[in-house]
Design an enzyme around this catalytic site. Structure first.
Site, PDB file in Angstrom:
ATOM      1  N   GLN A 142      39.292  22.700  63.147  1.00 33.03           N
ATOM      2  CA  GLN A 142      38.164  22.905  62.230  1.00 33.03           C
ATOM      3  C   GLN A 142      38.489  22.203  60.917  1.00 33.03           C
ATOM      4  OE1 GLN A 142      38.374  26.794  60.728  1.00 33.03           O
ATOM      5  NE2 GLN A 142      36.334  26.833  59.848  1.00 33.03           N
TER       6      GLN A 142
ATOM      7  N   GLU B 132      34.161  32.536  63.218  1.00 30.88           N
ATOM      8  CA  GLU B 132      35.577  32.577  62.848  1.00 30.88           C
ATOM      9  C   GLU B 132      35.988  33.997  62.457  1.00 30.88           C
ATOM     10  OE1 GLU B 132      36.626  30.235  59.341  1.00 30.88           O
ATOM     11  OE2 GLU B 132      38.672  30.087  60.098  1.00 30.88           O
TER      12      GLU B 132
ATOM     13  N   ASN C 118      40.645  37.419  51.028  1.00 28.49           N
ATOM     14  CA  ASN C 118      40.197  38.821  50.938  1.00 28.49           C
ATOM     15  C   ASN C 118      39.120  38.976  49.862  1.00 28.49           C
ATOM     16  OD1 ASN C 118      42.089  39.329  52.846  1.00 28.49           O
ATOM     17  ND2 ASN C 118      43.338  40.718  51.620  1.00 28.49           N
ATOM     18  N   GLU C 119      39.273  38.232  48.754  1.00 30.02           N
ATOM     19  CA  GLU C 119      38.278  38.353  47.668  1.00 30.02           C
ATOM     20  C   GLU C 119      36.914  37.864  48.153  1.00 30.02           C
ATOM     21  OE1 GLU C 119      41.289  36.847  47.256  1.00 30.02           O
ATOM     22  OE2 GLU C 119      42.205  38.555  46.238  1.00 30.02           O
TER      23      GLU C 119
HETATM   24  C1  FAD Z   1      46.929  30.250  57.999  1.00 33.60           C
HETATM   25  C2  FAD Z   1      45.782  29.419  57.475  1.00 33.60           C
HETATM   26  C3  FAD Z   1      45.043  28.648  58.363  1.00 33.60           C
HETATM   27  C4  FAD Z   1      43.985  27.868  57.887  1.00 33.60           C
HETATM   28  N1  FAD Z   1      43.318  27.090  58.796  1.00 33.60           N
HETATM   29  C5  FAD Z   1      42.301  26.304  58.369  1.00 33.60           C
HETATM   30  C6  FAD Z   1      41.636  25.433  59.286  1.00 33.60           C
HETATM   31  O1  FAD Z   1      41.978  25.363  60.474  1.00 33.60           O
HETATM   32  N2  FAD Z   1      40.630  24.661  58.837  1.00 33.60           N
HETATM   33  C7  FAD Z   1      40.219  24.697  57.534  1.00 33.60           C
HETATM   34  O2  FAD Z   1      39.257  23.993  57.204  1.00 33.60           O
HETATM   35  N3  FAD Z   1      40.849  25.490  56.619  1.00 33.60           N
HETATM   36  C8  FAD Z   1      41.885  26.292  57.002  1.00 33.60           C
HETATM   37  N4  FAD Z   1      42.548  27.097  56.096  1.00 33.60           N
HETATM   38  C9  FAD Z   1      42.153  27.055  54.682  1.00 33.60           C
HETATM   39  C10 FAD Z   1      41.452  28.322  54.203  1.00 33.60           C
HETATM   40  O3  FAD Z   1      40.142  28.389  54.717  1.00 33.60           O
HETATM   41  C11 FAD Z   1      41.472  28.295  52.661  1.00 33.60           C
HETATM   42  O4  FAD Z   1      42.828  28.434  52.247  1.00 33.60           O
HETATM   43  C12 FAD Z   1      40.646  29.399  52.047  1.00 33.60           C
HETATM   44  O5  FAD Z   1      39.283  29.189  52.270  1.00 33.60           O
HETATM   45  C13 FAD Z   1      40.902  29.531  50.534  1.00 33.60           C
HETATM   46  O6  FAD Z   1      40.723  28.313  49.882  1.00 33.60           O
HETATM   47  P1  FAD Z   1      41.820  27.769  48.847  1.00 33.60           P
HETATM   48  O7  FAD Z   1      43.166  27.841  49.515  1.00 33.60           O
HETATM   49  O8  FAD Z   1      41.335  26.446  48.355  1.00 33.60           O
HETATM   50  O9  FAD Z   1      41.839  28.807  47.645  1.00 33.60           O
HETATM   51  P2  FAD Z   1      40.822  28.881  46.448  1.00 33.60           P
HETATM   52  O10 FAD Z   1      39.430  28.832  46.936  1.00 33.60           O
HETATM   53  O11 FAD Z   1      41.237  27.888  45.406  1.00 33.60           O
HETATM   54  O12 FAD Z   1      41.092  30.346  45.894  1.00 33.60           O
HETATM   55  C14 FAD Z   1      42.175  30.677  45.015  1.00 33.60           C
HETATM   56  C15 FAD Z   1      42.042  32.169  44.667  1.00 33.60           C
HETATM   57  O13 FAD Z   1      40.810  32.388  43.927  1.00 33.60           O
HETATM   58  C16 FAD Z   1      40.029  33.390  44.582  1.00 33.60           C
HETATM   59  N5  FAD Z   1      38.594  33.078  44.481  1.00 33.60           N
HETATM   60  C17 FAD Z   1      38.005  31.853  44.675  1.00 33.60           C
HETATM   61  N6  FAD Z   1      36.666  31.971  44.534  1.00 33.60           N
HETATM   62  C18 FAD Z   1      36.407  33.287  44.253  1.00 33.60           C
HETATM   63  C19 FAD Z   1      35.209  34.034  44.009  1.00 33.60           C
HETATM   64  N7  FAD Z   1      34.005  33.466  44.036  1.00 33.60           N
HETATM   65  N8  FAD Z   1      35.334  35.373  43.769  1.00 33.60           N
HETATM   66  C20 FAD Z   1      36.543  35.988  43.758  1.00 33.60           C
HETATM   67  N9  FAD Z   1      37.720  35.311  43.976  1.00 33.60           N
HETATM   68  C21 FAD Z   1      37.645  33.998  44.220  1.00 33.60           C
HETATM   69  C22 FAD Z   1      40.462  33.336  46.041  1.00 33.60           C
HETATM   70  O14 FAD Z   1      40.166  34.520  46.709  1.00 33.60           O
HETATM   71  C23 FAD Z   1      41.961  33.069  45.913  1.00 33.60           C
HETATM   72  O15 FAD Z   1      42.668  34.265  45.676  1.00 33.60           O
HETATM   73  C24 FAD Z   1      43.633  27.868  56.520  1.00 33.60           C
HETATM   74  C25 FAD Z   1      44.388  28.638  55.611  1.00 33.60           C
HETATM   75  C26 FAD Z   1      45.457  29.395  56.083  1.00 33.60           C
HETATM   76  C27 FAD Z   1      46.253  30.194  55.080  1.00 33.60           C
END
Ligand code: FAD
Length: 396
Positions: A115, A233, A356-357
């Protein structure tokens, strides 16, 4: 004996014969061979339509099989994204040709899917993605970068979302594509995570050409397509929990406390009760979702509840394991290091599939009907937004 009892009896007999002695972390060849056997025995795609290779059975058979498979070691990890997200998305909104071409090999483990959503500047706010797809004659040409792509190295195909119109608001100019991961313009670089493994990857696209018949859903309708994938998902991650043996489960931790003479310790008992309650809550929630699915009610945003409960359960299990096992929890004391790995993987579940958020935001907004978060960029053309590298381009 009802038909369902008989189905369960046959499933358990098959699992006993085929899935008891497999290694926990099977190599890809073993995993593919297992998927082919699972498919040939009729246990892959139990509820998927028969015309595309599924078994065409009901959610009741699926549930019975999952119950039977609770303690089995099934090396299905590499196929999880295809089975849980990509396949269901293709079945929901793919064209007839796409369903006929891709679904059966996916179910049989012949083709692995990933994905391709997240980017360095687009995780929770995935609609801010910057990977571009530009129409050039008979193809779409894709350039950009994705990150955290689970099983990206093993994958044969991926569901990619890319920006196809930067002149409209961010949610409206995105398209979903099927991308061939063996295309020479696709570069996959593994990322080492703290379990010591390379579960996910960063992926670069350089002038990757994609035929128009590989668009999934509508051109510029990719946001709706992505939401379809994300709903699948969350349900598949959250509900998948009951299917897999957990090294930090209540049963495993009670046994660890017993063998260390800690069962009379009031603080330990308190923690074990908390773990038990969380486990039961997730089980019961999932049982209810399954009953509803059987009755034709789709879980929708309530899949986020299961996903959140699971993420919190895994973190709680990791805390209890650290408390009871002490340094042994990370010292590979159990021979295979499964507890150590579970501990270092637990925080990932609070991110992957949505943090979680974000799950709490979704539950508040779409399950409980609370007021939505303000979205000031909802009507601004993507080109004018200050996101990622565009901030630099705009000189801000
Ligand atoms: C084990 C694992 C497997 C994964 N596999 C895939 C995959 O196969 N394909 C893929 O496309 N992605 C994958 N991901 C990525 C995953 O979807 C993202 O890490 C996730 O969506 C969070 O995005 P970010 O890491 O950019 O954090 P950010 O979006 O930058 O968030 C940083 C922090 O800010 C908080 N935050 C952000 N926006 C808000 C809001 N509006 N309100 C409250 N809090 C907020 C978040 O909760 C987090 O604590 C994977 C991640 C992991 C850990």
């Amino acid at each position: 004996m009802t038909d369902l009892d008989e189905y369960g009896r046959r499933a358990r007999a098959w699992l006993d014969a085929h899935a008891r002695d497999l290694p926990r972390e099977a190599d890809l060849q073993t995993a593919r061979a297992f998927m082919a056997e699972l498919y040939d025995a009729g246990y892959s795609g139990i509820t998927w339509p028969a015309e595309y290779g599924g078994q065409g059975l009901s959610a009741a058979e699926e549930r019975v099989f999952q119950e039977a498979a609770r303690d089995a070691t099934m090396p299905v990890g590499p196929f999880g994204i295809g089975l849980g997200m990509c396949g269901p998305t293709l079945l929901s909104i793919g064209t007839e040709e796409q369903k006929r071409r891709y679904v059966r090999p996916l179910l049989r483990g012949e083709e692995i899917w990933c994905q391709l959503f997240s980017e360095p500047g687009a995780g929770s706010d995935v609609a801010s993605l910057q990977t571009r797809a530009v129409r050039d004659g008979d193809a779409w040409v894709v350039n950009g970068q994705k990150v955290w792509t689970s099983v990206g190295r093993q994958a044969d195909f991926g569901l990619l979302i890319a920006r196809t119109d930067p002149d409209v608001p961010k949610h409206r100019g995105i398209t979903m594509f099927i991308v061939d991961m063996h295309d020479p313009g696709v570069t996959v670089r593994p990322l080492r995570d703290m379990t010591g493994q390379s579960h996910f990857n960063e992926i670069f696209f350089d002038d990757v050409r994609i035929a128009p018949d590989q668009v999934v859903g509508e051109v510029n309708g990719g946001w709706a397509a992505a939401v379809t994938t994300l709903l699948h998902e969350r349900v598949s991650i959250g509900m998948g929990a009951t299917r897999t043996e957990r090294p930090t489960s209540f049963a495993a931790m009670s046994e660890a406390a017993r063998s260390r003479g800690l069962l009379e310790d009031a603080a330990v008992r308190d923690q074990l009760v908390d773990l038990y309650v969380r486990e039961r809550a997730l089980d019961l929630f999932n049982a209810r979702l399954s009953q509803e699915v059987r009755a034709g009610i789709q879980p929708g945003a309530r899949g986020s509840v299961a996903k959140l409960l699971l993420a919190e359960l895994l973190m709680n299990g990791a805390d209890v394991a650290s408390e009871i096992l002490g340094p042994d929890a990370v010292a590979y004391e159990d021979g295979e290091g499964v507890v150590a790995r579970a501990l270092s993987f637990a925080p990932g579940m609070a991110l992957g599939g949505g943090t979680n958020e974000i799950m709490r935001n979704i539950i508040g907004d779409r399950v409980l009907g609370l007021p939505r978060e303000p979205q000031v960029d909802r009507t601004v053309p993507f080109r004018d937004l200050k996101v990622g590298t565009q901030v630099k381009e705009a000189g801000a």
